[in-house]
Each structure stands twice: as C-alpha cells, then as structure tokens.
Enzyme design. Structure first.
Site, PDB file in Angstrom:
ATOM      1  N   ASP A 160       0.812  -5.064  -7.493  1.00 32.40           N
ATOM      2  CA  ASP A 160       0.679  -4.433  -6.462  1.00 32.40           C
ATOM      3  C   ASP A 160       1.229  -5.148  -5.026  1.00 32.40           C
ATOM      4  OD1 ASP A 160      -1.512  -3.004  -7.746  1.00 32.40           O
ATOM      5  OD2 ASP A 160      -2.797  -2.752  -6.130  1.00 32.40           O
ATOM      6  N   LYS A 224       0.154   3.105  -1.954  1.00 41.70           N
ATOM      7  CA  LYS A 224      -1.280   2.414  -1.821  1.00 41.70           C
ATOM      8  C   LYS A 224      -1.323   2.263  -0.336  1.00 41.70           C
ATOM      9  CE  LYS A 224      -3.901  -1.691  -2.916  1.00 41.70           C
ATOM     10  NZ  LYS A 224      -3.960  -2.875  -3.795  1.00 41.70           N
ATOM     11  N   LYS A 260      -3.268   5.250  -4.321  1.00 44.42           N
ATOM     12  CA  LYS A 260      -4.296   4.362  -4.243  1.00 44.42           C
ATOM     13  C   LYS A 260      -4.668   3.977  -2.965  1.00 44.42           C
ATOM     14  CE  LYS A 260      -5.704  -0.269  -5.611  1.00 44.42           C
ATOM     15  NZ  LYS A 260      -5.297  -1.502  -6.324  1.00 44.42           N
TER      16      LYS A 260
END
Length: 324
Positions: A160, A224, A260
């Site tokens: 991430d 995300k 996400k």
C-alpha cells in the site's frame, strides 16, 4: 517531463499508452475528464445509503464484509506480539465459530511483515505492508523504493503506497505517475499494488477523479482512499466516485482495478452501505475481496457482534470479541 526508462518498462499495457507519453498529454487527458457534479454525487451516495438489507441478505453481507477486511495496525507502538495476535484473529476472527470467514489480509509496517507472515502461515490471509514513507510520503524516491523492496523481500503479498500529494496538487502529474510505475516495478510479480490518494487532502472531487485515473494508468492493482491518519478518510461519496472510475476504466481498457476505502468505517451498518455502493455502481464483479477491501481495525469487531446477534438473537456486547 518524459517518463523514466524504468517507469516506462513497468507501465501496464492498457491501451492508453499515448496518454502518458508526455507531461502535456497526461495533463490534457486528466483535465479533460468530465467534471464531477458534487450535488448529484452526494445525493446518489446518500440515496444508496438508505437501502435496507434484512435477514438472509444481511447475514451474507456481513460475512462478505468480514472477508474483505484488511485488518490493520499501523502504530509506533506495534510489537511482534501484537502483530501475531492480529494475524491469529485474521485467520480465525471468531474462535467460537469456525464458520466465520477469515479476513482478506493483515496490514502492517514493513518491519512487521515477518511476524505477520508467520502468524497467517498456512491460511489464505494475505500480508499487506504500507510503504513509500507512509503516511506522509515525504521522502526521496530512492528511500520509498527501499521501503517497498524491504516489504516485498520480507514476503509482503501486497504493498500500500502513498502518492506524493504535494506533487499532485502542484500539477506535477508525470512525477506522480513515474513514482507509481517505479513502485509497481519494485513490487515485481509477487505483490499487488494499492495506491493511496489521501482523498481528504485532495480538496475537490475533480482531483479525486483525476488521481483515480492517474493511479490506474500507472499500474495500480487497487486505488485506495486514505491512510486513516487524517481528519477526513473514506466517505460514501469519495468511494462512489472511485467506483465509477474503475467501472469506466474497465469499460475503456478491459482492465479491472480494485477499490479500498480506508479509515472511519467502524460499524457493520457502514460496511453494508459501502457494499451497496459497490453493487449498484461497479457491479457484482467487484463483490469479492480480490477487488474490494475495507482498511479497518475496529470494524471487524462490530461485524462479528452483529453476526453473532443474527445467529442467536442476542447482542453479546464488546466483551464478545478481542480488543486489538
């Protein structure tokens, strides 16, 4: 500014290579995206949030949401013991009920990846690691790539990364693109890449739409919302906008990208609202933890308590679940 050789070699084959040929073509493409109707976006998100999900459908949605959780601990006080306990919880969220699904992943800092890998060994639970000088992203590219390589070498299944919001807001889109493609290359073939925009710092919905397309063009496997470390994190509106982006990107390129939302999603009721957004916006293809995740820590506990209530008719309270 042209793309670097390494970044260009890592760029995905999505049929939009001409868009990223130069800084000017990338800027023209991103600023040519349709403007966001703020009133319409927020009204649709609010409307979808009123959908009522009952009984069997609710039980299915709760289990689906559990299976989509990236169970997260990203604190300076993290210890190997805490990470091992979190990994055990991810594998078996409810020790009293073996029918409860495992979570999708455990998300930790790079130095905690070995402990997380050991804790989830033998299961399908992935280990995700934040990288690129998370959460601020204020570091040189060399430092960011070292961060990524450390996580991948330790066995991270997913990375991430945070984008350079300063560069993005200054309009240096190719710099952001080059960093993402360089990180994509550093992930190799063993780790999927989630690109974090920190939507709460991007100021406008138009910027969130541009960041979404920029991330996808550069090779993100997931886009995300946030780090969970700022005041405004995932919201129904910004997640809806990103779901529209991945839907439209697949329609144009044939490439499917995950989404996400992270930060601020704490209850089963909230999670189910997000699942409705997924189903009604991107479609059923995204109702799978390969394509949709929740970045959360406390959410899992409420999902488990609501699951137990549906099964027994009784609400057990917070002592029913472990405190992370």
């Amino acid at each position: 500014m042209p793309t670097t050789a390494s970044a260009a070699s890592a760029a995905p084959a999505h049929g939009l290579a001409d868009v990223t040929a130069s800084d000017s073509t990338l800027r023209r493409f991103l600023h040519g995206l349709p403007g966001v109707d703020t009133v319409g976006l927020e009204a649709r998100a609010a409307s979808l949030g009123t959908r009522s999900i009952k009984t069997t459908a609710k039980a299915y949605a709760i289990d689906l949401a559990i299976s989509m959780v990236d169970l997260t601990t990203l604190e300076g006080a993290d210890t190997p013991g805490k990470v091992r306990a979190l990994g055990a919880k991810a594998v078996r969220p409810d020790p009293t009920d073996r029918t409860a699904p495992a979570t999708a992943a455990v998300c930790v800092y790079p130095d905690m990846v070995p402990a997380a890998k050991a804790a989830v060994a033998g299961s399908d639970v992935k280990v995700a690691s934040v990288a690129t000088a998370f959460p601020a992203g204020r570091a040189s590219l060399a430092v960011k790539l070292a961060d990524v390589r450390e996580a991948v070498a330790a066995g991270a299944d997913e990375v991430d990364m945070v984008i350079d919001r300063g560069a993005f807001l200054a309009g240096h889109y190719m710099k952001v693109y080059d960093e993402i493609t360089a990180v994509r290359e550093a992930c190799g073939t063993s780790a999927r890449l989630k690109v974090i925009f920190e939507t709460g710092e991007l100021s406008t919905y138009d910027n969130i739409r541009r960041a979404s397309w920029l991330g996808m063009l550069a090779g993100a496997d997931f886009i995300k919302t946030s780090t969970g470390k700022v005041a405004v994190n995932a919201t129904p509106s910004n997640t809806l906008l990103m779901l529209e982006a991945v839907r439209d990107f697949r329609a144009q390129t044939g490439v499917q990208i995950g989404v996400k939302p992270a930060g601020g999603i704490r209850t089963a009721k909230d999670a189910i609202k997000f699942l409705v957004l997924v189903n009604e916006t991107a479609g059923e293809d995204w109702l799978d933890n390969h394509w949709f995740r929740f970045g959360a820590s406390s959410l899992l506990n409420d999902l488990l308590m609501q699951r137990q209530k549906l099964a027994t008719g009784r609400y057990s309270g917070p002592d029913y679940v472990t405190v992370d």
